[in-house]
Design a protein around this motif. Sequence first.
Motif, PDB file in Angstrom:
ATOM      1  N   ALA A  80      -1.558  -7.901  -3.756  1.00 44.74           N
ATOM      2  CA  ALA A  80      -2.628  -8.799  -3.311  1.00 44.74           C
ATOM      3  C   ALA A  80      -2.106  -9.881  -2.381  1.00 44.74           C
ATOM      4  O   ALA A  80      -2.694 -10.168  -1.333  1.00 44.74           O
ATOM      5  N   TRP A  81      -0.984 -10.510  -2.750  1.00 48.11           N
ATOM      6  CA  TRP A  81      -0.444 -11.595  -1.933  1.00 48.11           C
ATOM      7  C   TRP A  81       0.071 -11.094  -0.580  1.00 48.11           C
ATOM      8  O   TRP A  81      -0.144 -11.748   0.449  1.00 48.11           O
ATOM      9  N   LEU A  82       0.732  -9.958  -0.557  1.00 44.74           N
ATOM     10  CA  LEU A  82       1.220  -9.410   0.713  1.00 44.74           C
ATOM     11  C   LEU A  82       0.065  -9.048   1.635  1.00 44.74           C
ATOM     12  O   LEU A  82       0.104  -9.297   2.851  1.00 44.74           O
ATOM     13  N   PHE A  83      -0.961  -8.446   1.064  1.00 43.91           N
ATOM     14  CA  PHE A  83      -2.121  -8.069   1.865  1.00 43.91           C
ATOM     15  C   PHE A  83      -2.801  -9.312   2.427  1.00 43.91           C
ATOM     16  O   PHE A  83      -3.195  -9.357   3.601  1.00 43.91           O
ATOM     17  N   GLY A 119       4.541   6.975   3.086  1.00 47.41           N
ATOM     18  CA  GLY A 119       5.411   5.903   2.612  1.00 47.41           C
ATOM     19  C   GLY A 119       4.613   4.757   2.024  1.00 47.41           C
ATOM     20  O   GLY A 119       5.032   4.126   1.048  1.00 47.41           O
ATOM     21  N   GLY A 120       3.443   4.486   2.614  1.00 45.24           N
ATOM     22  CA  GLY A 120       2.588   3.419   2.101  1.00 45.24           C
ATOM     23  C   GLY A 120       2.110   3.696   0.688  1.00 45.24           C
ATOM     24  O   GLY A 120       2.060   2.787  -0.157  1.00 45.24           O
ATOM     25  N   LEU A 158       4.865   1.333  -6.391  1.00 42.44           N
ATOM     26  CA  LEU A 158       5.999   0.499  -6.769  1.00 42.44           C
ATOM     27  C   LEU A 158       5.631  -0.979  -6.909  1.00 42.44           C
ATOM     28  O   LEU A 158       6.166  -1.683  -7.762  1.00 42.44           O
ATOM     29  N   LEU A 159       4.700  -1.452  -6.061  1.00 45.86           N
ATOM     30  CA  LEU A 159       4.325  -2.859  -6.084  1.00 45.86           C
ATOM     31  C   LEU A 159       3.438  -3.180  -7.282  1.00 45.86           C
ATOM     32  O   LEU A 159       2.571  -2.389  -7.657  1.00 45.86           O
ATOM     33  N   SER A 160       3.611  -4.361  -7.849  1.00 39.04           N
ATOM     34  CA  SER A 160       2.687  -4.832  -8.878  1.00 39.04           C
ATOM     35  C   SER A 160       1.373  -5.225  -8.197  1.00 39.04           C
ATOM     36  O   SER A 160       1.354  -5.529  -6.991  1.00 39.04           O
ATOM     37  N   PRO A 161       0.244  -5.235  -8.915  1.00 46.03           N
ATOM     38  CA  PRO A 161      -1.026  -5.636  -8.312  1.00 46.03           C
ATOM     39  C   PRO A 161      -0.971  -7.036  -7.695  1.00 46.03           C
ATOM     40  O   PRO A 161      -1.578  -7.277  -6.651  1.00 46.03           O
ATOM     41  N   PHE A 185      -2.385  -0.100   0.631  1.00 42.82           N
ATOM     42  CA  PHE A 185      -3.485  -0.937   0.164  1.00 42.82           C
ATOM     43  C   PHE A 185      -4.833  -0.226   0.106  1.00 42.82           C
ATOM     44  O   PHE A 185      -5.840  -0.840  -0.223  1.00 42.82           O
ATOM     45  N   GLY A 186      -4.862   1.076   0.448  1.00 42.14           N
ATOM     46  CA  GLY A 186      -6.113   1.821   0.349  1.00 42.14           C
ATOM     47  C   GLY A 186      -7.122   1.481   1.423  1.00 42.14           C
ATOM     48  O   GLY A 186      -8.319   1.681   1.246  1.00 42.14           O
ATOM     49  N   VAL A 187      -6.647   0.937   2.526  1.00 43.34           N
ATOM     50  CA  VAL A 187      -7.525   0.626   3.657  1.00 43.34           C
ATOM     51  C   VAL A 187      -7.220   1.612   4.778  1.00 43.34           C
ATOM     52  O   VAL A 187      -6.216   2.318   4.741  1.00 43.34           O
ATOM     53  N   GLY A 188      -8.075   1.655   5.764  1.00 46.92           N
ATOM     54  CA  GLY A 188      -7.848   2.597   6.842  1.00 46.92           C
ATOM     55  C   GLY A 188      -6.703   2.214   7.747  1.00 46.92           C
ATOM     56  O   GLY A 188      -6.168   3.037   8.472  1.00 46.92           O
TER      57      GLY A 188
END
Length: 272
Positions: A243-246, A229-230, A236-239, A32-35
């Motif tokens: 968003a929903w998983l995050f 891996g992230g 692979l994930l769609s946007p 997700f591009g977060v730390g």
Amino acid sequence: MTSPDAPADQARVPWVRLALVGAAGGLLSGAFGVGGGILMVPLLILVAGMDQRRASATSLAAIVPAALAGSLTYFANGEIDLLAALFVAIGGIVGSWIGSWLLRRLSLGWLRWLFVALLIAVAVRMVVVAPVRGGDTTIEFDVLPILGMIALGVVIGIASGLFGIGGGVIMVPAFIALFGMGDLVAKGTSLAVMIPTAISGTVANTRAGIVDLRVALVVGIPATLASFGGVAIAFLLSPEWSAWLFAALMVIAAVQLAVRAVRLSRKERDGA
């Protein structure tokens, strides 16, 4: 090493648990591009028994290698805007000093509820405004956009130093909404900015003696490995799924911390 004022029970936390905390944070970081601190902070509180202040500072230190590994992977795939990262990082370094200063002075009660509010705000934003893939990544670096990026960096740095997060939860949506980046470029650029920002905040927190370096090391190594891996998951994930998983992760973490905050407030009242 463990800080001398760390709780005795915290020192006995099995390293496997801490490694799992790091792996979870690293996976989140790359995907997700977060730390990863937005997940590692509540886990360090729940698993390692840290208070909000020490968990935030230790998480920020563990973020550094994970952000480096993740950003290198995004860079190898051409998904980083280095010039944008530079301008945001300039503001981020200044902001991290302010955030670290606030971290040492705000009450733990305020820190708990501010962090819960941050998690809820991020979850709502992710659901309401889902990112897109392949946005316009060409930014005109005129005076106004440059000043905007520096100002964004200051805000991110404050959040980084105060909450022990890399700032990606603010940075990624801002890059997408304000500067028209695609979701992958926003995530890669976000991780690149976190490197100097997290280092700056960690230096300040270490001088203040609120970083558990042993825990940061045990958490940071698996976080770094899991970040690769992230990144693969991010591609692979769609946007929309991303968003929903995050958002779901943020809500779960917010509920856990809110319950803990209420219990601690009751204990503090009963003990008064």
